[in-house]
Design a protein around this motif. Structure first.
Motif, PDB file in Angstrom:
ATOM      1  N   SER A 275     -39.878 -85.831  53.894  1.00  0.00           N
ATOM      2  CA  SER A 275     -39.583 -85.351  52.541  1.00  0.00           C
ATOM      3  C   SER A 275     -38.255 -84.624  52.444  1.00  0.00           C
ATOM      4  O   SER A 275     -37.680 -84.515  51.348  1.00  0.00           O
ATOM      5  CB  SER A 275     -40.716 -84.440  52.047  1.00  0.00           C
ATOM      6  OG  SER A 275     -40.947 -83.392  52.969  1.00  0.00           O
ATOM      7  N   ILE A 276     -37.725 -84.134  53.561  1.00  0.00           N
ATOM      8  CA  ILE A 276     -36.456 -83.389  53.526  1.00  0.00           C
ATOM      9  C   ILE A 276     -35.446 -83.940  54.517  1.00  0.00           C
ATOM     10  O   ILE A 276     -34.369 -83.348  54.693  1.00  0.00           O
ATOM     11  CB  ILE A 276     -36.673 -81.886  53.788  1.00  0.00           C
ATOM     12  CG1 ILE A 276     -37.347 -81.642  55.134  1.00  0.00           C
ATOM     13  CG2 ILE A 276     -37.485 -81.257  52.658  1.00  0.00           C
ATOM     14  CD1 ILE A 276     -37.433 -80.169  55.529  1.00  0.00           C
ATOM     15  N   ALA A 277     -35.749 -85.063  55.160  1.00  0.00           N
ATOM     16  CA  ALA A 277     -34.871 -85.581  56.212  1.00  0.00           C
ATOM     17  C   ALA A 277     -33.500 -85.948  55.658  1.00  0.00           C
ATOM     18  O   ALA A 277     -33.388 -86.520  54.572  1.00  0.00           O
ATOM     19  CB  ALA A 277     -35.513 -86.798  56.870  1.00  0.00           C
ATOM     20  N   GLY A 278     -32.470 -85.625  56.419  1.00  0.00           N
ATOM     21  CA  GLY A 278     -31.103 -85.925  56.010  1.00  0.00           C
ATOM     22  C   GLY A 278     -30.131 -84.906  56.564  1.00  0.00           C
ATOM     23  O   GLY A 278     -30.456 -84.110  57.446  1.00  0.00           O
ATOM     24  N   GLY A 279     -28.933 -84.915  56.027  1.00  0.00           N
ATOM     25  CA  GLY A 279     -27.880 -84.059  56.547  1.00  0.00           C
ATOM     26  C   GLY A 279     -28.094 -82.577  56.303  1.00  0.00           C
ATOM     27  O   GLY A 279     -27.771 -81.740  57.154  1.00  0.00           O
ATOM     28  N   ALA A 280     -28.633 -82.216  55.140  1.00  0.00           N
ATOM     29  CA  ALA A 280     -28.788 -80.796  54.817  1.00  0.00           C
ATOM     30  C   ALA A 280     -29.721 -80.109  55.801  1.00  0.00           C
ATOM     31  O   ALA A 280     -29.434 -79.002  56.276  1.00  0.00           O
ATOM     32  CB  ALA A 280     -29.303 -80.632  53.385  1.00  0.00           C
ATOM     33  N   VAL A 281     -30.842 -80.749  56.134  1.00  0.00           N
ATOM     34  CA  VAL A 281     -31.786 -80.123  57.064  1.00  0.00           C
ATOM     35  C   VAL A 281     -31.219 -80.097  58.479  1.00  0.00           C
ATOM     36  O   VAL A 281     -31.564 -79.238  59.292  1.00  0.00           O
ATOM     37  CB  VAL A 281     -33.157 -80.835  57.029  1.00  0.00           C
ATOM     38  CG1 VAL A 281     -33.127 -82.161  57.773  1.00  0.00           C
ATOM     39  CG2 VAL A 281     -34.247 -79.937  57.608  1.00  0.00           C
ATOM     40  N   THR A 282     -30.286 -81.012  58.769  1.00  0.00           N
ATOM     41  CA  THR A 282     -29.631 -81.000  60.075  1.00  0.00           C
ATOM     42  C   THR A 282     -28.740 -79.769  60.230  1.00  0.00           C
ATOM     43  O   THR A 282     -28.684 -79.149  61.294  1.00  0.00           O
ATOM     44  CB  THR A 282     -28.819 -82.289  60.261  1.00  0.00           C
ATOM     45  OG1 THR A 282     -29.666 -83.402  60.055  1.00  0.00           O
ATOM     46  CG2 THR A 282     -28.218 -82.357  61.639  1.00  0.00           C
ATOM     47  N   TRP A 283     -28.044 -79.409  59.157  1.00  0.00           N
ATOM     48  CA  TRP A 283     -27.278 -78.166  59.186  1.00  0.00           C
ATOM     49  C   TRP A 283     -28.210 -76.969  59.403  1.00  0.00           C
ATOM     50  O   TRP A 283     -27.903 -76.064  60.194  1.00  0.00           O
ATOM     51  CB  TRP A 283     -26.522 -77.981  57.873  1.00  0.00           C
ATOM     52  CG  TRP A 283     -25.236 -78.737  57.750  1.00  0.00           C
ATOM     53  CD1 TRP A 283     -24.919 -79.687  56.817  1.00  0.00           C
ATOM     54  CD2 TRP A 283     -24.065 -78.599  58.562  1.00  0.00           C
ATOM     55  NE1 TRP A 283     -23.641 -80.150  57.000  1.00  0.00           N
ATOM     56  CE2 TRP A 283     -23.091 -79.496  58.072  1.00  0.00           C
ATOM     57  CE3 TRP A 283     -23.754 -77.802  59.669  1.00  0.00           C
ATOM     58  CZ2 TRP A 283     -21.826 -79.617  58.637  1.00  0.00           C
ATOM     59  CZ3 TRP A 283     -22.490 -77.920  60.240  1.00  0.00           C
ATOM     60  CH2 TRP A 283     -21.540 -78.814  59.721  1.00  0.00           C
TER      61      TRP A 283
ATOM     62  N   ASN B 202     -19.924 -84.057  56.841  1.00  0.00           N
ATOM     63  CA  ASN B 202     -20.378 -84.752  58.039  1.00  0.00           C
ATOM     64  C   ASN B 202     -21.280 -83.813  58.835  1.00  0.00           C
ATOM     65  O   ASN B 202     -20.821 -83.040  59.675  1.00  0.00           O
ATOM     66  CB  ASN B 202     -19.184 -85.207  58.883  1.00  0.00           C
ATOM     67  CG  ASN B 202     -18.467 -86.383  58.272  1.00  0.00           C
ATOM     68  OD1 ASN B 202     -19.088 -87.240  57.654  1.00  0.00           O
ATOM     69  ND2 ASN B 202     -17.151 -86.432  58.434  1.00  0.00           N
ATOM     70  N   ALA B 203     -22.563 -83.890  58.540  1.00  0.00           N
ATOM     71  CA  ALA B 203     -23.519 -83.007  59.195  1.00  0.00           C
ATOM     72  C   ALA B 203     -23.575 -83.287  60.689  1.00  0.00           C
ATOM     73  O   ALA B 203     -23.189 -84.369  61.145  1.00  0.00           O
ATOM     74  CB  ALA B 203     -24.902 -83.195  58.568  1.00  0.00           C
TER      75      ALA B 203
END
Length: 541
Positions: free
Chosen positions: A273-281, A432-433
């Motif tokens: 539900s939240i996977a992507g670049g923002a959660v990687t940061w 670019n996370a």
């Protein structure tokens, strides 16, 4: 991150060559041994009988090839699962009663069943969901057995579609070789982005040349593959254990096919539900902070490396403005390797270096005093290692990223996530996370339709679930455990301190908690947490 890799990827002990020991590549093919095990109906041990259920067929047979030797396969029961590549095509052909040739393309997935250590195992096995996306489950057998996951139950490993021991195998070694060469480029330069896209296009063309339908490599089809395996093996109930990206798949699997699941363990959690670049940061911030705080609380480390966090943040900004170029020697590469150490590469380094936390403060301090060699060697050792070439199924990687992530997260979302986590970082870095550089550009080239929005739904379930995280995990945020637990009514959330991504691989305590959970899913034994100690950080003279 290099094209086609993921923050959640933590394959079986695949760390940079200078961070962990590696083994030589080889092919292993073995015939199945058939000791007594948990039975599947009245057919004897699981995996010894051929069976067709709907459009899926399991066939016992030789064990799959593996990139590295896995001696334990000599005692496995093996075979293959054959399923439609695209189930909607197969369904349409069946309803039309057309010729068999129109029934749609079939793919084959390798299966290996490792016997339980116990002479009287429980009847409900564990199925292992590999990391990545794109890692091969069979390659992770050594990790599972080292942690005695098969103490009381058989453990089933099936290669996800497109992975190394599946057919088709959608690896793209050109991506891996580009990842290595890219160490000599400025991470966020537009020219580097164009080269990312070129590498992705070549991978896409390779996948297309194999006749693969790029739109069928995602969680939806993979979940259906695992459900087909359970049914063809005639397993009434099984337990699911997913690591890293495997947690992403596990959460979708338990949402889409809950009927046959007794319990679920997820380790190194990446919620769909939240996977992507923002959660990687966010993950990078939480993992880094865990390590920096541990150093600050250890008098010797804090005295020798005061204000370590501030030093690191300053170095990131300075290197992004003025990168350092150096050359290093890598044992497996005949020529010196050029490394451009900029802000993004420094962040990428630390997301993996939390696995060897004891040396991190010393490495940062050396860099602050003008010596980048230790960090550059670790970066190059990982990218040029034989274990980094030709192992990851980039066809599955891009399928997940480009169907399930980028359609539902914009560049602006990633920038906002980066700004929240690291307000001091230059704007040039934020789109670019960590480990996901140029992802939107690559996905435009991959050119697949978005998955249905429901693939991003929160998983709501009363299936007993163990949510494991590591306090030093800079690849999937430790707080993700509490996030998923909000909608899992019978969950146990555990953060193992001082351990990085995928705690089962590195922590005996985590292994004890996991095996006790599968024995008693509502009451795992977490008493070992009380005795854990931080690492003794290296102190330079």
């Amino acid at each position: 991150m290099s094209p086609g890799t993921t923050p959640s990827r933590r394959p079986a002990r695949r760390l940079p060559a200078t961070l962990a020991a590696t083994t030589a590549g080889a092919l292993v093919v073995g015939l199945a041994a058939l000791p007594a095990h948990a039975e599947s109906g009245n057919d004897g041990p699981i995996g010894t009988v051929a069976r067709t259920v709907g459009d899926a067929r399991f066939e016992p047979g030789p064990c799959p090839r593996t990139a590295d030797p896995i001696p334990d396969l000599a005692r496995a029961r093996c075979g293959t699962l054959t399923v439609p590549e695209k189930r909607s095509k197969a369904k349409e052909a069946k309803e039309a009663k057309g010729p068999r040739s129109h029934a749609g393309r079939k793919i084959t997935l390798a299966v290996a069943i490792m016997p339980a250590e116990s002479s009287s195992p429980a009847p409900d096995p564990i199925v292992w969901l590999a990391g990545g996306p794109g890692d091969d489950a069979v390659s992770e057998i050594p990790m599972a057995l080292a942690g005695h996951l098969n103490r009381d139950r058989d453990v089933i490993f099936m290669s996800q579609r497109g992975t190394y021991s599946a057919d088709p195998e959608l690896t793209c070694p050109n991506i891996d070789r580009f990842n290595a060469r890219a160490l000599g480029l400025v991470s966020n330069a537009p020219s580097t982005g164009r080269l990312h896209v070129e590498a992705t296009r070549a991978c896409r063309d390779r996948v297309d040349a194999q006749g693969a339908d790029r739109s069928t490599y995602d969680d939806i089809e993979s979940s259906a593959d695992y459900e087909a395996l359970r049914r063809t093996l005639r397993v009434k109930k099984w337990n699911v254990f997913g690591i890293s990206y495997g947690t992403h798949l596990a959460l979708n699997y338990m949402r889409l096919h809950p009927k046959g699941i007794r319990s679920v363990g997820i380790d190194g959690i990446l919620p769909p539900s939240i996977a992507g670049g923002a959660v990687t940061w966010k993950a990078a911030r939480e993992g880094f902070d865990g390590l920096f705080k541990a150093c600050a609380r250890q008098p010797a480390c804090n005295t020798r490396y005061p204000n370590l966090k501030a030093t690191f943040l300053r170095l990131v900004s300075e290197l992004e403005a003025h990168p350092i170029t150096t050359t290093v020697t890598v044992p497996v590469h005949p020529e010196p390797v050029k490394v451009v150490l900029d802000g993004s590469n420094l962040v990428t380094w630390l997301t993996s270096a939390t696995h060897v936390a004891a040396g991190v403060p010393r490495s940062i301090d050396e860099l602050a005093h003008g010596n980048p060699q230790r960090i550059a060697e670790q970066l190059a050792g990982g990218k040029y290692s034989p274990q980094a070439i030709g192992r990851v199924a980039h066809g599955l990687v891009y399928g997940v990223f480009c169907r399930q992530w980028t359609p539902y997260e914009s560049r602006a979302d990633i920038i906002r996530g980066g700004r929240r986590a690291f307000p001091s970082f230059p704007r040039s870095m934020l789109a670019n996370a960590p480990q996901l550089a140029w992802l939107h550009d690559d996905c435009r080239t991959w050119d697949v339709p978005p998955a249905p929005p429901s693939v991003r739904n929160v998983t709501r379930s009363d299936i007993p679930t163990l949510a494991l995280s590591g306090g030093f995990d800079a690849q999937t945020a430790p707080s993700n455990g509490a996030y998923v637990a909000r909608t899992l009514s019978r969950s146990t959330t555990v953060t193992v301190p001082y351990v990085a991504h995928v705690v089962f691989a590195d922590s005996q305590c985590a292994q004890t908690i996991t095996t006790s959970f599968f024995a008693r899913p509502t009451a795992p034994n977490t008493s070992c947490l009380a005795g854990l100690q931080p690492p003794q950080f290296e102190i330079a003279s």
